[in-house]
Motif scaffolding. Structure first.
Motif, PDB file in Angstrom:
ATOM      1  N   ASN A   1      12.759  29.460  66.735  1.00 37.15           N
ATOM      2  CA  ASN A   1      13.305  28.724  65.599  1.00 37.15           C
ATOM      3  C   ASN A   1      12.858  27.277  65.673  1.00 37.15           C
ATOM      4  O   ASN A   1      12.832  26.671  66.747  1.00 37.15           O
ATOM      5  CB  ASN A   1      14.835  28.801  65.590  1.00 37.15           C
ATOM      6  CG  ASN A   1      15.315  30.177  65.237  1.00 37.15           C
ATOM      7  OD1 ASN A   1      14.598  30.953  64.606  1.00 37.15           O
ATOM      8  ND2 ASN A   1      16.529  30.502  65.646  1.00 37.15           N
ATOM      9  N   GLY A   2      12.552  26.707  64.525  1.00 42.10           N
ATOM     10  CA  GLY A   2      12.094  25.329  64.465  1.00 42.10           C
ATOM     11  C   GLY A   2      13.247  24.353  64.302  1.00 42.10           C
ATOM     12  O   GLY A   2      14.419  24.722  64.322  1.00 42.10           O
ATOM     13  N   ASN A   3      12.899  23.086  64.106  1.00 42.74           N
ATOM     14  CA  ASN A   3      13.869  22.028  63.898  1.00 42.74           C
ATOM     15  C   ASN A   3      14.447  22.164  62.494  1.00 42.74           C
ATOM     16  O   ASN A   3      13.717  22.332  61.528  1.00 42.74           O
ATOM     17  CB  ASN A   3      13.186  20.668  64.070  1.00 42.74           C
ATOM     18  CG  ASN A   3      14.148  19.521  63.926  1.00 42.74           C
ATOM     19  OD1 ASN A   3      15.356  19.703  64.002  1.00 42.74           O
ATOM     20  ND2 ASN A   3      13.624  18.340  63.711  1.00 42.74           N
ATOM     21  N   ASN A   4      15.755  22.103  62.372  1.00 38.99           N
ATOM     22  CA  ASN A   4      16.406  22.226  61.079  1.00 38.99           C
ATOM     23  C   ASN A   4      17.154  20.928  60.778  1.00 38.99           C
ATOM     24  O   ASN A   4      18.327  20.787  61.094  1.00 38.99           O
ATOM     25  CB  ASN A   4      17.366  23.410  61.079  1.00 38.99           C
ATOM     26  CG  ASN A   4      17.912  23.690  59.703  1.00 38.99           C
ATOM     27  OD1 ASN A   4      17.495  23.069  58.731  1.00 38.99           O
ATOM     28  ND2 ASN A   4      18.843  24.608  59.622  1.00 38.99           N
ATOM     29  N   PRO A   5      16.474  19.946  60.176  1.00 35.00           N
ATOM     30  CA  PRO A   5      17.142  18.674  59.908  1.00 35.00           C
ATOM     31  C   PRO A   5      18.226  18.823  58.854  1.00 35.00           C
ATOM     32  O   PRO A   5      18.265  19.795  58.110  1.00 35.00           O
ATOM     33  CB  PRO A   5      16.013  17.781  59.400  1.00 35.00           C
ATOM     34  CG  PRO A   5      14.986  18.715  58.892  1.00 35.00           C
ATOM     35  CD  PRO A   5      15.103  19.974  59.697  1.00 35.00           C
ATOM     36  N   ASN A   6      19.087  17.849  58.799  1.00 32.23           N
ATOM     37  CA  ASN A   6      20.226  17.903  57.884  1.00 32.23           C
ATOM     38  C   ASN A   6      19.891  17.265  56.541  1.00 32.23           C
ATOM     39  O   ASN A   6      20.634  16.449  56.028  1.00 32.23           O
ATOM     40  CB  ASN A   6      21.428  17.181  58.506  1.00 32.23           C
ATOM     41  CG  ASN A   6      21.901  17.865  59.746  1.00 32.23           C
ATOM     42  OD1 ASN A   6      21.886  19.084  59.810  1.00 32.23           O
ATOM     43  ND2 ASN A   6      22.310  17.107  60.738  1.00 32.23           N
ATOM     44  N   LYS A   7      18.776  17.641  55.949  1.00 32.59           N
ATOM     45  CA  LYS A   7      18.359  17.043  54.682  1.00 32.59           C
ATOM     46  C   LYS A   7      19.248  17.483  53.529  1.00 32.59           C
ATOM     47  O   LYS A   7      19.328  16.810  52.523  1.00 32.59           O
ATOM     48  CB  LYS A   7      16.912  17.409  54.388  1.00 32.59           C
ATOM     49  CG  LYS A   7      15.970  16.852  55.417  1.00 32.59           C
ATOM     50  CD  LYS A   7      14.842  16.169  54.773  1.00 32.59           C
ATOM     51  CE  LYS A   7      14.002  15.529  55.860  1.00 32.59           C
ATOM     52  NZ  LYS A   7      12.958  14.731  55.367  1.00 32.59           N
ATOM     53  N   ALA A   8      19.915  18.612  53.641  1.00 34.47           N
ATOM     54  CA  ALA A   8      20.763  19.092  52.564  1.00 34.47           C
ATOM     55  C   ALA A   8      22.086  18.330  52.511  1.00 34.47           C
ATOM     56  O   ALA A   8      22.759  18.329  51.494  1.00 34.47           O
ATOM     57  CB  ALA A   8      21.028  20.580  52.723  1.00 34.47           C
ATOM     58  N   VAL A   9      22.449  17.665  53.604  1.00 38.26           N
ATOM     59  CA  VAL A   9      23.703  16.922  53.658  1.00 38.26           C
ATOM     60  C   VAL A   9      23.493  15.574  52.960  1.00 38.26           C
ATOM     61  O   VAL A   9      22.478  14.912  53.186  1.00 38.26           O
ATOM     62  CB  VAL A   9      24.127  16.702  55.130  1.00 38.26           C
ATOM     63  CG1 VAL A   9      25.398  15.899  55.222  1.00 38.26           C
ATOM     64  CG2 VAL A   9      24.278  18.033  55.842  1.00 38.26           C
ATOM     65  N   PRO A  10      24.417  15.139  52.111  1.00 42.70           N
ATOM     66  CA  PRO A  10      24.260  13.835  51.461  1.00 42.70           C
ATOM     67  C   PRO A  10      24.110  12.711  52.475  1.00 42.70           C
ATOM     68  O   PRO A  10      24.652  12.774  53.585  1.00 42.70           O
ATOM     69  CB  PRO A  10      25.560  13.680  50.659  1.00 42.70           C
ATOM     70  CG  PRO A  10      26.037  15.069  50.444  1.00 42.70           C
ATOM     71  CD  PRO A  10      25.591  15.843  51.650  1.00 42.70           C
ATOM     72  N   LYS A  11      23.358  11.681  52.099  1.00 43.04           N
ATOM     73  CA  LYS A  11      22.997  10.615  53.027  1.00 43.04           C
ATOM     74  C   LYS A  11      24.222   9.903  53.596  1.00 43.04           C
ATOM     75  O   LYS A  11      24.252   9.569  54.784  1.00 43.04           O
ATOM     76  CB  LYS A  11      22.081   9.614  52.325  1.00 43.04           C
ATOM     77  CG  LYS A  11      21.418   8.654  53.265  1.00 43.04           C
ATOM     78  CD  LYS A  11      20.351   7.870  52.563  1.00 43.04           C
ATOM     79  CE  LYS A  11      19.618   7.000  53.543  1.00 43.04           C
ATOM     80  NZ  LYS A  11      18.563   6.222  52.904  1.00 43.04           N
ATOM     81  N   LYS A  12      25.254   9.673  52.795  1.00 43.21           N
ATOM     82  CA  LYS A  12      26.451   8.988  53.290  1.00 43.21           C
ATOM     83  C   LYS A  12      27.106   9.792  54.404  1.00 43.21           C
ATOM     84  O   LYS A  12      27.518   9.239  55.423  1.00 43.21           O
ATOM     85  CB  LYS A  12      27.448   8.769  52.152  1.00 43.21           C
ATOM     86  CG  LYS A  12      27.004   7.733  51.157  1.00 43.21           C
ATOM     87  CD  LYS A  12      28.032   7.548  50.065  1.00 43.21           C
ATOM     88  CE  LYS A  12      27.564   6.535  49.041  1.00 43.21           C
ATOM     89  NZ  LYS A  12      28.545   6.361  47.960  1.00 43.21           N
TER      90      LYS A  12
END
Length: 131
Positions: free
Chosen positions: A87-98
């Motif tokens: 499994n690769g890196n799964n960044p939290n891009k779906a989470v709002p920036k705040k």
């Protein structure tokens, strides 16, 4: 360099992919050497018609040095044509920036608080041993 990759087809918002062997310098939907399967992401995972692969040809091209892309590697791993990739890196891009910033601040503060707690019992332990 030869790649096993997906080439997009179908209509707008109704994708169907071909699994192709292509030179990495060619366009995604452009020229390819051979079609070795298909992938329909709109069908449920349980259906046979979701993925169709020519196993012998894929093994041949892998033997010739063709490298699968990450998505094709997962498809081949699920069909047991090669080992499943890690499994690769799964960044939290779906989470709002705040919310991401709040989590980062919490993570930064947490180790600072834990460090003094870890040191405190070490100092108390020798005092108890002296009694």
């Amino acid at each position: 360099m030869l790649k096993l990759r997906l080439s997009r087809g179908g209509t707008k918002k109704r994708p169907v992919y071909k699994v192709v062997v292509a030179d990495s310098r060619f366009a995604r939907d452009g020229r390819f050497i051979e079609k070795v399967g298909f992938f329909n992401p709109l069908l449920p995972k349980e259906k046979k018609e979701r993925v169709g692969l020519e196993a012998e040809r894929i093994k041949y091209w892998l033997g010739q040095g063709a490298q699968p892309t990450t998505r094709v590697a997962r498809i081949l791993g699920e069909n047991e044509l090669m080992p499943m990739p890690a499994n690769g890196n799964n960044p939290n891009k779906a989470v709002p920036k705040k919310e991401r910033n709040k989590k980062e601040e919490d993570n930064k503060e947490a180790p600072k608080e834990e460090a003094p707690k870890a040191e405190a019992p070490k100092e108390e332990a020798p005092a108890e041993e002296k009694k």
